[in-house]
Design a protein around this motif. Structure first.
Motif, mmCIF file in Angstrom:
data_model
loop_
_atom_site.group_PDB
_atom_site.id
_atom_site.type_symbol
_atom_site.label_atom_id
_atom_site.label_comp_id
_atom_site.label_asym_id
_atom_site.label_seq_id
_atom_site.Cartn_x
_atom_site.Cartn_y
_atom_site.Cartn_z
ATOM 1 N N THR A 61 0.827 -1.217 0.000
ATOM 2 C CA THR A 61 0.000 0.000 0.000
ATOM 3 C C THR A 61 0.857 1.262 0.000
ATOM 4 O O THR A 61 0.437 2.305 0.504
ATOM 5 C CB THR A 61 -0.951 0.010 1.214
ATOM 6 N N VAL A 62 2.059 1.181 -0.582
ATOM 7 C CA VAL A 62 2.986 2.305 -0.611
ATOM 8 C C VAL A 62 2.314 3.555 -1.193
ATOM 9 O O VAL A 62 1.511 3.462 -2.128
ATOM 10 C CB VAL A 62 4.261 1.953 -1.414
ATOM 11 N N ALA A 63 2.633 4.697 -0.614
ATOM 12 C CA ALA A 63 2.214 5.986 -1.171
ATOM 13 C C ALA A 63 3.410 6.494 -1.968
ATOM 14 O O ALA A 63 4.432 6.855 -1.387
ATOM 15 C CB ALA A 63 1.846 6.964 -0.072
ATOM 16 N N ALA A 64 3.311 6.485 -3.289
ATOM 17 C CA ALA A 64 4.436 6.850 -4.141
ATOM 18 C C ALA A 64 4.032 7.955 -5.111
ATOM 19 O O ALA A 64 2.916 7.931 -5.658
ATOM 20 C CB ALA A 64 4.930 5.631 -4.914
ATOM 21 N N TYR A 65 4.951 8.901 -5.301
ATOM 22 C CA TYR A 65 4.689 10.025 -6.191
ATOM 23 C C TYR A 65 5.918 10.321 -7.029
ATOM 24 O O TYR A 65 7.036 10.369 -6.520
ATOM 25 C CB TYR A 65 4.305 11.280 -5.395
ATOM 26 N N ASP A 73 8.071 17.291 -14.708
ATOM 27 C CA ASP A 73 8.836 18.506 -15.004
ATOM 28 C C ASP A 73 8.067 19.790 -14.717
ATOM 29 O O ASP A 73 8.668 20.862 -14.645
ATOM 30 C CB ASP A 73 9.308 18.494 -16.457
ATOM 31 N N LEU A 74 6.755 19.698 -14.556
ATOM 32 C CA LEU A 74 5.950 20.870 -14.208
ATOM 33 C C LEU A 74 5.793 21.001 -12.697
ATOM 34 O O LEU A 74 5.126 21.905 -12.211
ATOM 35 C CB LEU A 74 4.566 20.772 -14.863
ATOM 36 N N GLY A 75 6.390 20.071 -11.958
ATOM 37 C CA GLY A 75 6.293 20.101 -10.501
ATOM 38 C C GLY A 75 5.028 19.468 -9.969
ATOM 39 O O GLY A 75 4.707 19.610 -8.790
ATOM 40 N N GLU A 76 4.307 18.757 -10.825
ATOM 41 C CA GLU A 76 3.050 18.127 -10.425
ATOM 42 C C GLU A 76 3.305 16.690 -9.981
ATOM 43 O O GLU A 76 3.979 15.929 -10.682
ATOM 44 C CB GLU A 76 2.060 18.121 -11.599
ATOM 45 N N PRO A 77 2.761 16.309 -8.818
ATOM 46 C CA PRO A 77 2.942 14.923 -8.366
ATOM 47 C C PRO A 77 2.007 13.974 -9.104
ATOM 48 O O PRO A 77 0.824 14.261 -9.287
ATOM 49 C CB PRO A 77 2.585 14.990 -6.879
ATOM 50 N N ILE A 78 2.547 12.868 -9.562
ATOM 51 C CA ILE A 78 1.762 11.828 -10.218
ATOM 52 C C ILE A 78 1.801 10.611 -9.302
ATOM 53 O O ILE A 78 2.871 10.091 -8.985
ATOM 54 C CB ILE A 78 2.343 11.487 -11.607
ATOM 55 N N ALA A 79 0.632 10.186 -8.854
ATOM 56 C CA ALA A 79 0.550 9.050 -7.936
ATOM 57 C C ALA A 79 0.892 7.756 -8.659
ATOM 58 O O ALA A 79 0.491 7.535 -9.804
ATOM 59 C CB ALA A 79 -0.855 8.965 -7.333
ATOM 60 N N LEU A 80 1.656 6.905 -7.978
ATOM 61 C CA LEU A 80 2.039 5.605 -8.512
ATOM 62 C C LEU A 80 1.632 4.529 -7.511
ATOM 63 O O LEU A 80 1.811 4.712 -6.313
ATOM 64 C CB LEU A 80 3.566 5.516 -8.698
#
Length: 134
Positions: A31-35, A39-46
């Motif tokens: 259940t890792v919280a990964a981001y 390049d725009l500084g936006e976090p993308i959840a993985l």
């Protein structure tokens, strides 16, 4: 508060450097919280699967290039509620001008060890590529 005596990040970085994806996978909590910070500084959840795919792709690229090797530079270690957090740079190609060497900044937090494999689990991951010193 529980005192942390182990250093799970050493095992993790050693497994990463040796391209031991199986061991790395075992260390990442389901259940890792990964981001991934784009390049725009936006976090993308993985999720865990996508995180492992991202790492596997990068490991394969480093293995295929005889001029590349993993370099890890520890920036900070801390305890959070008795568990460990680390921040480090990683890069694969060195530049004589260190400040212009593109690096990836990674922050990991470790939690309790899994009952199944007695390995401290990685609970969160933040990946910020293309970081340069100022």
């Amino acid at each position: 508060m529980k005192e942390v005596t182990t250093m799970p990040y050493i095992s993790f970085l050693n497994s990463w450097k040796n391209h031991d994806l199986k061991r790395v996978t075992e260390m990442i909590d389901d259940t890792v919280a990964a981001y991934y910070i784009n390049d725009l500084g936006e976090p993308i959840a993985l999720n865990k699967t996508r995180l492992i795919q991202l790492l596997a792709t990068r490991m394969a690229a480093v293995e295929a290039d005889p001029h590349s090797q993993w370099n890890f530079e520890m920036i900070h270690r801390a305890h959070i509620h008795g568990n460990q957090m680390i921040m480090f740079y990683t890069y694969t190609n060195e530049n004589q001008d260190y400040q212009n060497t593109p690096k990836t900044l990674i922050t990991l937090t470790f939690g309790e060890s899994s009952k199944n494999n007695n390995i401290n689990q990685i609970k969160s991951v933040y990946i910020t590529p293309n970081v340069t010193d100022v």
